[in-house]
Enzyme design. Sequence first.
Site, PDB file in Angstrom:
ATOM      1  N   PRO A 115       0.783  -1.255   0.022  1.00 51.62           N
ATOM      2  CA  PRO A 115      -0.096  -0.108  -0.118  1.00 51.62           C
ATOM      3  C   PRO A 115       0.824   1.225  -0.108  1.00 51.62           C
ATOM      4  CG  PRO A 115      -0.284  -1.479   1.908  1.00 51.62           C
ATOM      5  CD  PRO A 115       0.549  -2.249   1.152  1.00 51.62           C
TER       6      PRO A 115
ATOM      7  N   GLU B 239       2.647  -6.659   8.435  1.00 53.96           N
ATOM      8  CA  GLU B 239       2.927  -5.374   8.639  1.00 53.96           C
ATOM      9  C   GLU B 239       3.753  -4.852   7.543  1.00 53.96           C
ATOM     10  OE1 GLU B 239       0.876  -3.517  10.834  1.00 53.96           O
ATOM     11  OE2 GLU B 239       0.226  -5.629  10.738  1.00 53.96           O
TER      12      GLU B 239
ATOM     13  N   ARG C 294      -2.587  -8.653 -20.993  1.00 51.57           N
ATOM     14  CA  ARG C 294      -3.591  -8.633 -22.231  1.00 51.57           C
ATOM     15  C   ARG C 294      -2.873  -7.576 -22.904  1.00 51.57           C
ATOM     16  NH1 ARG C 294      -6.673  -4.496 -21.557  1.00 51.57           N
ATOM     17  NH2 ARG C 294      -8.391  -5.298 -22.721  1.00 51.57           N
TER      18      ARG C 294
ATOM     19  N   ASP D   8      -9.332   0.825 -25.219  1.00 56.41           N
ATOM     20  CA  ASP D   8      -9.714   0.355 -23.952  1.00 56.41           C
ATOM     21  C   ASP D   8      -9.996   1.611 -23.244  1.00 56.41           C
ATOM     22  OD1 ASP D   8      -9.208  -2.328 -24.151  1.00 56.41           O
ATOM     23  OD2 ASP D   8      -7.236  -2.211 -23.016  1.00 56.41           O
TER      24      ASP D   8
HETATM   25 CL1  6GU Z   1      -0.165  -3.959  -3.334  1.00 52.34          CL
HETATM   26  N1  6GU Z   1      -0.882  -4.244  -0.952  1.00 52.34           N
HETATM   27  C1  6GU Z   1      -1.773  -4.431  -0.013  1.00 52.34           C
HETATM   28  N2  6GU Z   1      -1.456  -5.009   0.989  1.00 52.34           N
HETATM   29  N3  6GU Z   1      -2.556  -3.405   0.182  1.00 52.34           N
HETATM   30  C2  6GU Z   1      -2.763  -2.827  -1.013  1.00 52.34           C
HETATM   31  C3  6GU Z   1      -2.190  -2.773  -2.152  1.00 52.34           C
HETATM   32  C4  6GU Z   1      -1.125  -3.912  -2.156  1.00 52.34           C
HETATM   33  N4  6GU Z   1      -2.560  -2.021  -3.102  1.00 52.34           N
HETATM   34  C5  6GU Z   1      -3.770  -1.401  -2.487  1.00 52.34           C
HETATM   35  N5  6GU Z   1      -3.842  -1.831  -1.336  1.00 52.34           N
END
Ligand code: 6GU
Length: 239
Positions: free
Chosen positions: A94, A122, A160, A175
Amino acid sequence: MKIDILTIFPDFFREIFDFGIVRRARAAGIVEITAHDIRAWTIDKHRMVDDRPFGGGDGMVLKPEPIFAAIENLIGTAERADYPSGTKVVLLTPQGKQFKQTVAREFAANATHLIILCGRYEGIDERVNEALVTDEISIGDYVLSGGEPAAMILVDALVRLLPDALGSKTSAANDSFENNLLDFPNYTRPPEFRGMRVPEVLLNGNHHEIEKWRKQKALEKTEKNRPDLLGKISENENE
Ligand code: 6GU
């Protein structure tokens, strides 16, 4: 393209690449996808993949040793500067830069060996990032319990776009997002269903009128659902 996924849940990927375009691309030899269990590279008695964070705090952190060993094994070196050209090591987290169609296009065009690290718990020991990772990627502003679902999305979006992955009838050029416009709506038979008519313009075969209608509807859909994209259209027309 060769794609190696490093995960503590390799079974997550057992069947998800066995459908549709990704399945066909694999069968045609356009892409080779392998999910590896990080635990296979542990050498300690308890086969530990994670440990408690220095400095305290909740949760567990993925240990660096098995991941460095995996990269050394898959690439031949754990020195980022020595990676062969076309090699990318992507950490899914994230904390990453947001995944967009532009990123998918860049990977599809330039990467020949993609290694995807699925973050967990974590997080992951930051030395993995410092020494091995070429791209930190997040798929959006929400938190997943791990990078595995994100890996599935990254792979699908990318495969794709590989040359010859799509049938000749479809083209990635049309797209959603390719021109910062969402796709226009589609209809199929029957022309009337439960009192709802297919727009007349689509039935009369005037291709110029159909093009005009589709462009208008794409704009309306984008205005309604993604007004943030509209500002980008004029920016990109100058590129
Ligand atoms: Cl790549 N990993 C995690 N754990 N949460 C996320 C993410 C990735 N992308 C958005 N939320």
